[in-house]
Every structure is written in C-alpha cells, then in structure tokens.
Write an enzyme that holds these catalytic residues in place. Structure first.
Site, PDB file in Angstrom:
ATOM      1  CD  GLU A 276      -5.300  11.471   3.160  1.00  0.00           C
ATOM      2  OE1 GLU A 276      -5.120  10.530   4.031  1.00  0.00           O
ATOM      3  OE2 GLU A 276      -5.585  10.979   2.127  1.00  0.00           O
TER       4      GLU A 276
ATOM      5  CB  THR B 239       1.956   9.158   1.418  1.00  0.00           C
ATOM      6  OG1 THR B 239       0.626   7.323   1.568  1.00  0.00           O
ATOM      7  CG2 THR B 239       1.806   9.297   0.822  1.00  0.00           C
TER       8      THR B 239
HETATM    9  P1  ADP Z   1      -3.115   5.026   1.662  1.00  0.00           P
HETATM   10  O1  ADP Z   1      -2.378   5.358   0.227  1.00  0.00           O
HETATM   11  O2  ADP Z   1      -2.666   3.858   1.072  1.00  0.00           O
HETATM   12  O3  ADP Z   1      -4.145   5.244   2.311  1.00  0.00           O
HETATM   13  P2  ADP Z   1      -0.782   6.328   3.243  1.00  0.00           P
HETATM   14  O4  ADP Z   1       0.665   5.875   3.238  1.00  0.00           O
HETATM   15  O5  ADP Z   1      -1.702   7.386   3.004  1.00  0.00           O
HETATM   16  O6  ADP Z   1      -1.375   4.671   2.316  1.00  0.00           O
HETATM   17  O7  ADP Z   1      -1.434   6.125   4.446  1.00  0.00           O
HETATM   18  C1  ADP Z   1      -1.597   4.772   5.213  1.00  0.00           C
HETATM   19  C2  ADP Z   1      -0.746   5.481   6.857  1.00  0.00           C
HETATM   20  O8  ADP Z   1      -1.266   6.251   7.512  1.00  0.00           O
HETATM   21  C3  ADP Z   1       0.041   3.749   7.739  1.00  0.00           C
HETATM   22  O9  ADP Z   1       1.054   4.571   8.277  1.00  0.00           O
HETATM   23  C4  ADP Z   1      -0.872   4.015   8.340  1.00  0.00           C
HETATM   24  O10 ADP Z   1      -0.456   3.608   9.733  1.00  0.00           O
HETATM   25  C5  ADP Z   1      -1.597   4.880   9.005  1.00  0.00           C
HETATM   26  N1  ADP Z   1      -2.595   4.820   9.231  1.00  0.00           N
HETATM   27  C6  ADP Z   1      -3.226   5.336  10.345  1.00  0.00           C
HETATM   28  N2  ADP Z   1      -4.889   5.587  10.664  1.00  0.00           N
HETATM   29  C7  ADP Z   1      -5.320   4.701   9.667  1.00  0.00           C
HETATM   30  C8  ADP Z   1      -6.702   4.444   8.733  1.00  0.00           C
HETATM   31  N3  ADP Z   1      -7.761   4.076   9.496  1.00  0.00           N
HETATM   32  N4  ADP Z   1      -6.368   3.749   8.239  1.00  0.00           N
HETATM   33  C9  ADP Z   1      -5.275   3.388   6.994  1.00  0.00           C
HETATM   34  N5  ADP Z   1      -4.165   4.273   7.487  1.00  0.00           N
HETATM   35  C10 ADP Z   1      -4.027   4.894   8.765  1.00  0.00           C
END
Ligand code: ADP
Length: 308
Positions: A128, A181
């Site tokens: 995260e 985020t």
């Molecule tokens: P959400 O709240 O939908 O999880 P976030 O902004 O916290 O969205 O996370 C998405 C970000 O994390 C994106 O920039 C994405 O490229 C990155 N990321 C890296 N690996 C992953 C993964 N396995 N799954 C989802 N997002 C990922």
C-alpha cells in the site's frame, strides 16, 4: 500444496466518518489470483490480466507485499504470482489492497500458515505504501479479516473485527475516471478544528455502536464525514446528486469509497440497496458519465481459497 487459487475481495475504506481506520469487505467484486510454489528462490509476476500494471516485483504492490513476507521467513524455494484483475486500479475500492493481500495470503497458505492475519496486514502495508505513499491498512484489514474492521492503532498495529448486521447491503457506483490515492491525499488539510473533531469522533463511536447493536437508525445517524468529504467530493462528478438520490431512495447513508471516485451507500435489505444503486445510475446516465454499479452483501469471510 504447490499452488493456490484465491478470491481477493474489493473493499470500501473510510465509511464516511472513519478516515484511515474503518473498512468493509465486499462480496461480489474482487480479483482472482493464483500463487505457485517454484524451485527458484524469490518472487516473479508471470501473468496480469484485466489491467495494465507493472510485472516488476518492486513496482507492483503484489510483489512488494510478497517480498516483505519473504524477508521475515527463510525458504529454499520461491513463488510465481498470477493476477486476474476485476477491480480497476484507482477505482477507490481497494484494487491495490486486493493484490497485496492476495499475494501474502496465498504465500502464507502455501507455507502452512506461519503468519497471523495481523502479520499479513503488516506485510501487505508495504504494498500500500508503494500505491499511495503511506502505510494505511483500512482496505487491507477488511480484505483479510472480512466484515467491518477498525484499525484502532498502527503502533503497534491493532485491528478490531466489528459485527456485521445481517441485513446490511452496500451499493457502489464507480465513474470510469481515475483518482490516484496520492492526489486525493494531497487535497486534504493537515489540521482539523476541535469542533469538527468532536463531531467526527461522535459519529465514529455511533457507527461502531450501531454496527454492534444492529441499530440501523443509529448507523444512519452516524454516517457523516465532517472532515474529508467536503474537500474530496469536489473531485467526484455529481457527488452531491448521487448522495442525495441514494438517501431519498432509502439508503442509511452514502459517501466516498476510499479516496474515490467510487461512491458507496449502505442500505437495510437487498431490495433497497438495488433501488439505491439504480437511482445513482440514473444520475450518471443523465450526466452522461460512463460507470459501473455493484450491489453486494458484506463479505464476513474475507479473502479465500477458491476451487483449483
Ligand atoms: P485503489 O484505491 O483502487 O487501490 P490506489 O490509488 O490505492 O487505488 O492504487 C492504485 C495504484 O497502485 C495505481 O497507480 C497502480 O498503478 C498501482 N499498482 C501497482 N500494483 C498494483 C496492483 N497489483 N493492483 C492495483 N494497483 C497497483
């Protein structure tokens, strides 16, 4: 057991008043993952479907979380990870958390469960951190523990499972725009007034009591966010209309799911939740905004093995 197939659920974090501490687990939305034990040491991501994400283990949250776990235990073999994404990254329903928890849950199962649920959350928090720049656990905890969870504290990590009232259903609408985020965090003020803080912790206490007492009226009275929603909602098209129509159609309350752009509503009964979802969908049809809509019961089991 040489490999495991997993359902890794989507989650709604914050739940209005519980910024960074409350979350719930969805039942009908989630990713599929396959984790395989292989002779070569280390972690590799061998397949990603449904989203364009990095295969580099240091840039994918699944890889980062897996490596954090493997730092804590000696193994003379390694793991391959396959990710089949159903949750769009940046949708606000815990896409990154689903991948991070899937990786650590799967590896832990293949190793014979040496780590507790809280320890798995701790490893997944490394993932995260990569996605959002901070080590929050409000999506990870409900994904791993199921139901509603409270992250009471981070130092040390203290996760409390909260009762799930039987008739509670969630409607989620996801406008097909991406809010990172990190960006949604940057918009927040660093300080809050005492007056707002008092309102907020009154609502957090009310919401948790309402969940334990299965008092839907109290849940409804407590679903307010005085601190984050006023700032973040400007990033979500039609937010006020979505919220208004959800409540008019019987929702107990509505708010931003995680850091958005998804918006959630809680309702008593599946029929009401469906009506609420339909009404929110009409708002976006009128605004001509492409969207997805989900209605789900609360998943009290959390992340789980599925048939191989
Ligand atoms: P959400 O709240 O939908 O999880 P976030 O902004 O916290 O969205 O996370 C998405 C970000 O994390 C994106 O920039 C994405 O490229 C990155 N990321 C890296 N690996 C992953 C993964 N396995 N799954 C989802 N997002 C990922």
């Amino acid at each position: 057991m040489e490999y495991i197939q997993i359902f890794s659920p989507a989650t709604v974090a914050n739940i209005s008043c519980g910024f960074d501490i409350l979350g719930l687990c969805l039942d009908t939305v989630g990713d599929k993952m396959i984790i395989r034990k292989v002779p070569e040491k280390g972690v590799r991501i061998t397949r990603i479907e449904g989203a364009s994400l990095p295969f580099d283990v240091h840039k994918n949250v699944a890889g980062v979380a897996a490596l954090a776990l493997l730092k804590a235990i000696e193994t003379d073999f390694g793991f391959e990870i396959e990710i089949i994404k159903k949750i769009k990254p940046g949708s606000g329903v815990g896409s990154s958390a689903a991948s991070a928890t899937g990786a650590v849950y799967g590896i832990n199962e293949l190793l014979g469960k040496p780590f507790s649920k809280s320890e798995l959350v701790q490893f997944a928090m490394e993932g995260e951190k990569l996605a959002s720049g901070s080590m929050h656990a409000d999506n990870l905890a409900p994904a791993i523990f199921g139901g509603f969870t409270l992250v009471r504290g981070y130092d040390p990590l203290d996760i409390i499972s909260i009762n799930t009232p039987k008739e509670l259903f969630v409607s989620v609408i996801h406008p097909e725009i991406e809010i990172k985020t990190e960006e949604a965090r940057a918009i927040l003020k660093k300080t809050v007034s005492l007056k707002k803080a008092i309102l907020q912790w009154g609502n957090v206490g009310g919401l948790i009591s309402g969940l334990f007492l299965e008092d839907y009226e109290l849940i409804s009275r407590s679903l307010h966010d005085e601190i984050v929603e006023p700032h973040r909602s400007i990033l979500i098209p039609g937010f006020n209309d979505l919220k208004e129509t959800a409540i008019q159609n019987g929702a107990l309350g509505a708010g931003i799911s995680g850091s958005g752009p998804s918006v959630f509503a809680l309702s008593k009964g599946e029929k009401t939740a469906q009506k609420v979802a339909d009404s929110m969908s009409i708002v976006y049809k009128e605004l001509d905004i492409a969207h997805k809509i989900y209605v789900s019961k609360i998943n009290t089991e959390g992340i789980k093995k599925i048939n191989q």
